[in-house]
Scaffold this active site. Structure first.
Site, PDB file in Angstrom:
ATOM      1  CB  ALA A 147      -0.955   0.003   1.176  1.00 10.96           C
ATOM      2  CB  CYS A 267       3.918   1.025 -12.546  1.00  7.96           C
ATOM      3  SG  CYS A 267       5.216   0.719 -11.358  1.00  7.96           S
TER       4      CYS A 267
HETATM    5  N1  SAM Z   1      -0.102   0.865  -3.862  1.00  6.50           N
HETATM    6  C1  SAM Z   1       0.874   1.924  -3.647  1.00  6.50           C
HETATM    7  C2  SAM Z   1       0.240   3.244  -3.996  1.00  6.50           C
HETATM    8  O1  SAM Z   1      -0.713   3.278  -4.781  1.00  6.50           O
HETATM    9  O2  SAM Z   1       0.672   4.259  -3.446  1.00  6.50           O
HETATM   10  C3  SAM Z   1       2.144   1.669  -4.439  1.00  6.50           C
HETATM   11  C4  SAM Z   1       2.723   0.327  -4.125  1.00  6.50           C
HETATM   12  S1  SAM Z   1       4.241  -0.048  -4.906  1.00  6.50           S
HETATM   13  C5  SAM Z   1       3.730  -0.349  -6.506  1.00  6.50           C
HETATM   14  C6  SAM Z   1       4.588  -1.635  -4.266  1.00  6.50           C
HETATM   15  C7  SAM Z   1       4.795  -1.723  -2.763  1.00  6.50           C
HETATM   16  O3  SAM Z   1       5.126  -3.075  -2.461  1.00  6.50           O
HETATM   17  C8  SAM Z   1       5.924  -0.875  -2.225  1.00  6.50           C
HETATM   18  O4  SAM Z   1       5.457  -0.023  -1.218  1.00  6.50           O
HETATM   19  C9  SAM Z   1       6.908  -1.883  -1.659  1.00  6.50           C
HETATM   20  O5  SAM Z   1       7.528  -1.440  -0.493  1.00  6.50           O
HETATM   21  C10 SAM Z   1       6.059  -3.097  -1.394  1.00  6.50           C
HETATM   22  N2  SAM Z   1       6.812  -4.360  -1.410  1.00  6.50           N
HETATM   23  C11 SAM Z   1       8.107  -4.585  -1.769  1.00  6.50           C
HETATM   24  N3  SAM Z   1       8.422  -5.879  -1.620  1.00  6.50           N
HETATM   25  C12 SAM Z   1       7.313  -6.499  -1.167  1.00  6.50           C
HETATM   26  C13 SAM Z   1       7.007  -7.850  -0.816  1.00  6.50           C
HETATM   27  N4  SAM Z   1       7.903  -8.816  -0.920  1.00  6.50           N
HETATM   28  N5  SAM Z   1       5.766  -8.111  -0.388  1.00  6.50           N
HETATM   29  C14 SAM Z   1       4.840  -7.154  -0.295  1.00  6.50           C
HETATM   30  N6  SAM Z   1       5.057  -5.859  -0.618  1.00  6.50           N
HETATM   31  C15 SAM Z   1       6.281  -5.537  -1.046  1.00  6.50           C
END
Ligand code: SAM
Length: 489
Positions: A147, A267
């Site tokens: 998130a 993305c």
């Molecule tokens: N949904 C957010 C928004 O709209 O502002 C953007 C999310 S970004 C695309 C993906 C997120 O996944 C990042 O905040 C990241 O820290 C987290 N992330 C990284 N590795 C992860 C993992 N193994 N499991 C779950 N989340 C993870």
């Protein structure tokens, strides 16, 4: 809980490269982008793969990388409805607007009051897909698994009724603090923040009606916004991201109810992270695709996964005023038991709620013990949820932080001042832009004397934080870590 994986391609990047000149050699499938600081190359392999996507236009795609990205924000439905009148709307999202240029958001007090969220326009399509797929059902339990910084969560929070609960989760601790701040600013009591690895949610069998996985990805869709990301891109990294996406989905899958909806987004332009993940879902679990029916003139490219024919939606920067994005929704058909709440004795903090007074305008409330002597307010109907969730995950923020008793006084928490539920009769006063910025810098606001007691400082009718009038002076209760550090002159 241990995660060392990176969050590449996942941030709402604020910096924009200034493209000073572009030489494109489409023949050799390379594009040189000469940015202000470095030379970048769009990899030939990704162009090759995209050719297979229906509607992909290579020349237009390359040319679009020579155009500055659009700036867009999404207005808060309660706090920000009167802002940005007359601006062009993002057609697929209520409250989404394009700005003609990028203001310095830090120096806009309305931004700090949570009147709007700065969000990339393509990703606002979640609004369309979520409202269509749930048909605005009430009393939902929704998980936003990846998130931070909070774009998708604030969007969903604006759509839910008071009986629904949104769990906004972020596993990386530093990013979870930013998420918590943004959720506090958005101000809804029914958005809670957790900080867990996806596998921890597996214990909440059949609990959620909707799970959103905005997955960490290779980030090619954001190259226009983040020039450096292109240098870090590799086919190997795409493979690693795809494997991680599968792992995340498999870990969280048990937490989705039968008939529940999974919304998956990236993305990334790479089919391995988009359509091929849909195929993997279709081969691993029992799912049905949920079409989103975007309007034709929105120019969103509808795709289907090769084997299972599951529908997905692609955003190309040459077709939409937005960045690269992919989103799809599927319904879960696998049978899943639903976790039951353990037996619990309802909290009865009558003394505390009497001392706190009518902080917020909302129905039946429960005061829960929070961090460091603070109390949190949740809707009484969600106490069972608190007990279910507390057994499985680490809840960073449950409902609204209400504050704490101090002798006969009650020190109200920052959350309350920013909440949409703030009691309308709470003493408050309006400040101008300069005074608001001084408040946000924790400097003297230069306002005349104030009656003794607690007051909410408001800008354009929206709360920024608390001050306490002491007769001869005013104490500023803006939390130190919320202070803006930029020069305001
Ligand atoms: N949904 C957010 C928004 O709209 O502002 C953007 C999310 S970004 C695309 C993906 C997120 O996944 C990042 O905040 C990241 O820290 C987290 N992330 C990284 N590795 C992860 C993992 N193994 N499991 C779950 N989340 C993870």
């Amino acid at each position: 809980m241990s995660v060392k994986e990176s969050s590449k391609g996942c941030t709402e990047k604020q910096s924009e490269p200034i493209i000073t000149s572009v030489a494109s050699d489409v023949q050799s499938k390379c594009l040189l982008l000469i940015f202000s600081t470095c030379i970048l190359i769009v990899p030939a392999s990704i162009l090759q793969q995209l050719k297979a996507i229906n509607g992909f236009d290579e020349a237009a795609f390359l040319a679009a990388h020579n155009v500055k990205p659009a700036i867009s924000v999404r207005k808060h439905p309660v706090k920000g409805h009167d802002l940005f009148a007359g601006y062009n709307s993002v057609p697929w999202c209520m409250g989404g607007v394009y700005l003609p240029e990028r203001p310095v958001f830090t120096l806009d007090p309305a931004f700090h009051s949570g009147a709007y969220y700065v969000q990339e326009a393509s990703s606002m399509f979640l609004h369309h897909i979520f409202t269509q797929a749930t048909a605005s059902r009430k009393g939902l339990r929704v998980l936003d698994l990846c998130a931070a910084p909070g774009g998708k969560s604030t969007l969903i929070a604006s759509e839910l009724d008071a009986d629904s609960l949104l769990i906004s989760n972020e596993v990386i601790r530093t990013r979870a603090s930013i998420l918590e701040e943004n959720i506090t600013r958005w101000g809804y009591m029914n958005t809670w923040v957790t900080g867990n690895d996806p596998r921890d949610f597996g214990k909440l069998e059949g609990y959620f009606d909707v799970i959103i996985v905005d997955a960490p990805c290779s980030g090619s869709g954001l190259w226009r916004k983040d020039a450096k990301a292109i240098n870090e891109w590799s086919e190997g990294n795409v493979q690693l991201c795809a494997a991680r996406q599968q792992r995340i989905l498999a870990d969280v899958w048990p937490a989705l109810k039968t008939d529940g909806i999974l919304i998956y987004a990236t993305c990334s332009f790479s089919p391995q992270e988009d359509e091929e993940i849909l195929d993997w879902l279709g081969e691993t679990f029992a799912v049905t695709g949920i079409p989103a029916t975007p309007a034709k003139d929105w120019q969103i490219v509808e795709t289907t996964s090769e084997n299972n024919k599951l529908p997905g939606y692609r955003f190309f920067p040459d077709k939409v005023a937005g960045e690269g994005f992919f989103i799809a929704a599927v319904r879960k058909n696998d049978p899943t038991e639903t976790i039951k709440a353990p037996r619990f004795k309802p909290e009865q903090n009558r003394k505390i709620s009497d001392q706190a007074g009518d902080l917020i305008d909302s129905g039946d409330l429960t005061y829960m013990n929070g961090k460091d002597g603070n109390y949190n307010i949740i809707s009484a109907g969600m106490e069972a949820d608190a007990h279910i969730l507390q057994k499985a995950v680490y809840i960073r923020k449950m409902g609204l932080e209400a504050g704490m008793p101090a002798g006969k006084d009650w020190i109200p928490a920052h959350d309350i001042a920013l909440s949409v539920h703030l009691n309308k009769n709470t003493p408050s006063f309006e400040v101008n832009k300069e005074q608001a910025l001084r408040f946000l810098k924790r400097e003297d606001m230069a306002i005349p004397a104030l009656e003794k007691g607690w007051h909410v400082v408001k800008y354009n009718g929206q709360g920024l934080g608390w001050v306490k009038g002491l007769g001869n002076r005013i104490n500023n209760y803006l939390p130190k870590h919320w202070r803006i550090r930029m020069d305001i002159e």
